[in-house]
Every structure is written in structure tokens, then in C-alpha cells.
Design an enzyme around this catalytic site. Structure first.
Site, mmCIF file in Angstrom:
data_model
loop_
_atom_site.group_PDB
_atom_site.id
_atom_site.type_symbol
_atom_site.label_atom_id
_atom_site.label_comp_id
_atom_site.label_asym_id
_atom_site.label_seq_id
_atom_site.Cartn_x
_atom_site.Cartn_y
_atom_site.Cartn_z
ATOM 1 N N GLY A 252 34.372 32.345 43.690
ATOM 2 C CA GLY A 252 33.076 32.868 44.101
ATOM 3 C C GLY A 252 32.310 31.827 44.902
ATOM 4 N N LYS A 253 31.213 32.210 45.470
ATOM 5 C CA LYS A 253 30.329 31.258 46.163
ATOM 6 C C LYS A 253 29.004 31.951 46.446
ATOM 7 C CE LYS A 253 30.716 27.006 47.617
ATOM 8 N NZ LYS A 253 31.636 26.024 47.025
ATOM 9 N N GLY A 254 27.949 31.171 46.546
ATOM 10 C CA GLY A 254 26.659 31.752 46.864
ATOM 11 C C GLY A 254 25.768 30.737 47.527
#
Ligand code: NAD
Length: 427
Positions: A109-111
Site C-alpha cells: 500500500g501507499k498514501g
């Protein structure tokens, strides 16, 4: 029909091209190629913030879950002006491969938020972080998506997000994110974890090549979190650290540098961001350029600073026989081709610097148990996992006569693809 994607975002486009390249080499089923080149979920959120002058600014935030095939998605939250949904997609895909190769039960994931964090007051940053946390909270959770710090975020931001989400849910849940301060549900050992992993890879090469650590000369580019512990731990294993650097310059002594003294420098110059070794030439070494460090007489080179330093101009001058990538993407594709032709072995970034995310996994595991491990347990488990991961990639590379990066990609993708296949196409 060609379902392959491309992007005008450099990070996403590079991630896609590397994936397609490995998938073609593996003859991966085209259905799996299509599934894995897309993110499972991507949300865009608006983040309204009341500024100190009473005005309201609406920032753009993102959270991407590329894959949850192996387990909850894992990845950092970054604050920078170039953060975009596409960039988060590319970085989330890289996290999927890193977690898979790292032998941990996570997807990628990444944000992030598109902002200039250096221009925000502490209160503005807190309000922005808490609002972002509340807006991504529907998809965050200990068994769904576990954020962590990344560029310009750290323990404080994690505590704000955790506190906000816990208040919204009405119960305490420390395992919804990692990178918390050590004395507030964080983990002992995390500071050194990435460097410990890089050092472990170098020592594993020495073991397989019958090289005596006490005869090895090592150059470390970048003496920040990753580089400093890489240097310290390799020195503790008996190796000679002949060069280190930061943005103040590079420092060289063919007979070995005093790394403990270098630690004193960086701890007493905390305000000199990125230039903490300033003046270190007074400690019996020569001040040289970063180019001199990269081409110095050494056996191992550990680039632990920034991306792209080993490129078409610098690669041919590298004298080291082994490169262990502590930084993300320190070697360009042109640079790697030159190194391959010269027989230099490169341990790729997502294998070598996985100690950080493995350490995050340990923090999560301790949070779920509600029971802290000792630092010794943490370090032993980290080194064991790194050794296993290194061994898998090394053995496959030897057997198939491919370089370590190709081997790492194939191993990483295969684990995820096999699970997607086993679970069924719609997870
Ligand atoms: P850091 O900010 O603590 O240290 C970076 C170091 O590099 C500093 O000493 C800085 O002065 C130096 N530097 C910057 N530009 C340089 C240049 N042009 N020449 C020489 N030195 C230069 O950062 P870090 O946490 O050690 O991360 C370093 C790299 O490792 C980054 O690519 C990061 O994405 C990657 N990484 C870090 C972790 C982690 O756990 N910290 C995990 C995985 C990957």
C-alpha cells in the site's frame, strides 16, 4: 487485446515496466499480469485545513492498496508536492513485491498528501494529518491496511492518525499502523533495522564467496539512518569502512575510518540537516567528492543516500565487486547494465533494504500480542529473515544464471501470483 498499462507518472510507469519485464521472463499467465498491474483499491480524499490566518486550504490526499493477496496492505504515508494518486499506485506496487520477497504476510500500500510540509505550522500539520486520517479510516485497519511513516512523516504523525481513528472507533487499536515512538507501542530495534538488513546482505555474500570480513574494505554513500548503521554493523563484524559521506562531502581513509567518532559527529550536529559530518576530515581522513567515494578502492559499495547515483557516467568507474543497495533505486538501468557486463554483483534495493518493513511487521506482531519483545529477539528474528530472503534470491540467481534483481523480482511476483491463483481471481 493488449491490456497493459502505461502512465505519465515516472514512478508508476517504471514500476509497471519492471513488472511486465519480469512477468514476460516468467511467462506469467496474462490474467495474473492484468490483475497485478492494477491496484485493488485507490481512494482520493480532500483534506480541508483551517490555516493559522483563518483561511481554509483543501489539500489532496490518497491511499492506495495495490494488493492484499498475502495479507493486509502495508506502506508509508508521505507528504510532498509531487505526491499523486499515480505515484502512490507505483509505490504501492513496489511495496507488494518488497513484502512478498521479505517473507512477511503483507500486501502493498501507499498514501500521502500533496503539500509542502516545510511551509506548515505544527498545528496546521496536526489538523491536516488528523483530517486525512479520518478520511482514510474506512479502509485502514490491523487486518486490512497498515500505514507507516515515509517522507516527511514520522512518529508524531502516526500518533495523530492513530489517536483520531481510535477515537472515531471508540476503542484502542495500536496495530492499525506502525512507526510509533518506541515508548508508545513502537518497537525497540527499528532505528537500526534497515541498516542491519543491509549489513546482513553484505555478510551473506562474504560467507558464500569465502571472503574474510576483516579483509574487506567498504564504502558507504550517505551516512543517515540506513548508511550509518550499515557502516557501524559491518565495522562490528570486522570490516574496514574506508569511506562515508553526506551532503557536506565524502570522507576517505584507506586504512579505515573511526565510525564511532562519526556517530559522535552526527549526534552533536543534529541541526545541520544532511551535513552532519561537516568537519570530519579533522579526524584523520581526507575530504573527497562523492564521485571519488563511488570509484574508490573497495570491495563493497553500499549506496545509502539518494536514487540514481550509480548511473551511465559513474558505473564504469566503480571498483567494488559487490554493491548492496541501501537506498531506493540508487542504480539506474544504464548503470546496472554496465555493472552486469563487468561482473559486479548488485543486491537490489527491495531485497537489501527490506529490514525496515520487516521491522514494521515485528511492531505490528507485538501490538497484536500486546506484549513487547526484547531488542535481542527483534534483531535475531530480523537477521534470520534477511538471511532466508537473501539465500532464496542468491540460489535462484545462481541456478538460472540471472542477476540478483531479476531473481528478486521473479521470487517476489511468483509468491503473490501463486496466492492470487490459489485464492481465486476475485480476492
Ligand atoms: P536519511 O535522511 O537519514 O539519510 C540520508 C543521508 O544521505 C544523509 O546523510 C544525507 O546527508 C545523505 N545524502 C543526501 N544526498 C546525498 C548526496 N547527494 N550525496 C551523499 N550523501 C547524500 O535517510 P535514510 O532513512 O537513511 O534513507 C536513505 C535511503 O534509504 C532513501 O533512499 C530511503 O528511501 C531509503 N530507505 C530507508 C529506509 C529506512 O528505514 N530509513 C528503509 C528503506 C529504504
Amino acid at each position: 487485446m493488449n491490456s497493459r498499462r502505461s502512465s505519465d507518472n515516472l514512478i508508476l510507469d517504471t514500476a509497471l515496466r519492471d513488472f511486465y519485464d519480469a512477468a514476460d521472463y516468467m511467462h506469467l499467465d496474462e490474467r495474473l499480469v492484468a490483475i497485478l498491474s492494477n491496484s485493488e483499491r485507490r481512494i482520493d480524499v480532500s483534506v480541508p485545513v483551517e490555516m493559522e490566518d483563518g483561511s481554509a486550504v483543501v489539500f489532496k490526499g490518497y491511499r492506495v492498496q495495490h494488493s492484499t493477496a498475502l495479507g493486509p496492505s502495508k506502506g508509508g504515508i508521505r507528504y510532498a508536492m509531487d505526491v499523486s494518486g499515480d505515484e502512490c499506485e507505483g509505490l504501492a506496487m513496489l511495496m507488494t513485491w518488497k513484502c512478498s520477497l521479505g517473507g512477511i504476510p503483507y500486501g502493498g500500500g501507499k498514501g500521502g498528501i500533496t503539500c509542502d510540509p516545510t511551509k506548515l505550522s505544527l498545528k496546521e500539520k496536526e489538523r491536516m494529518t488528523r483530517t486525512y486520517g479520518s478520511r482514510i479510516s474506512p479502509i485502514v485497519g490491523r487486518w486490512s491496511d497498515i500505514p507507516a511513516p515515509d517522507m516527511y512523516t514520522g512518529g508524531q504523525e502516526m500518533v495523530w492518525i492513530m489517536d483520531t481513528i481510535c477515537k472515531m472507533r471508540g476503542h484502542f487499536e495500536p496495530a492499525i499502523l506502525t512507526g510509533k515512538p518506541t515508548d508508545y507501542w513502537g518497537a525497540m530495534g527499528r532505528t537500526e533495522a534497515t541498516g542491519r538488513g543491509v549489513a546482513t546482505c553484505a555478510l551473506e555474500i562474504m560467507k558464500r564467496k569465502n571472503l574474510d570480513p576483516s579483509k574487506m574494505k567498504i564504502a558507504v554513500d550517505g551516512f543517515g539512518n540506513v548508511g550509518s548503521y550499515t557502516a557501524l554493523l559491518l565495522k562490528e563484524a570486522g570490516a574496514k569502512i574506508v569511506a562515508i559521506s553526506d551532503t557536506s562531502g565524502a570522507y576517505y581513509n584507506p586504512n579505515g575510518l573511526n565510525i564511532e567518532k562519526a556517530f559522535e559527529y552526527i549526534n552533536t550536529n543534529p541541526k545541520q540537516k544532511g551535513r552532519k559530518l561537516q568537519g570530519f576530515e579533522k579526524e584523520g581522513c581526507e575530504k573527497v567528492s562523492e564521485a571519488d567515494l563511488l570509484s574508490c578502492d573497495c570491495d563493497f559499495l553500499a549506496p545509502c543516500a539518494v536514487q540514481g547515483v550509480i548511473n551511465k557516467d559513474s558505473a564504469a568507474k566503480v571498483k567494488a565487486k559487490y554493491i548492496v543497495e541501501g537506498a531506493n533505486s540508487p542504480t539506474t538501468p544504464e548503470g546496472e547494465k554496465i555493472l552486469d557486463d563487468a561482473g559486479v554483483i548488485v543486491v537490489p534495493d527491495f531485497l537489501a533494504n527490506a529490514g525496515g518493513v520487516i521491522g514494521s511487521y515485528f511492531e505490528w506482531a507485538q501490538n497484536l500480542q500486546g506484549f513487547p519483545w526484547t531488542e535481542e529477539e527483534y534483531n535475531t528474528r530480523l537477521v534470520n529473515l534477511m538471511k532466508n530472503n537473501f539465500g532464496r534470491v542468491w540460489d535462484f540467481a545462481e541456478a538460472k544464471k540471472v542477476n540478483m534483481r531479476r531473481s528478486a523480482y521473479v521470487n517476489a511476483i511468483k509468491r503473490v501470483a501463486d496466492v492470487v491463483d490459489m485464492r481465486g481471481i476475485y480476492l
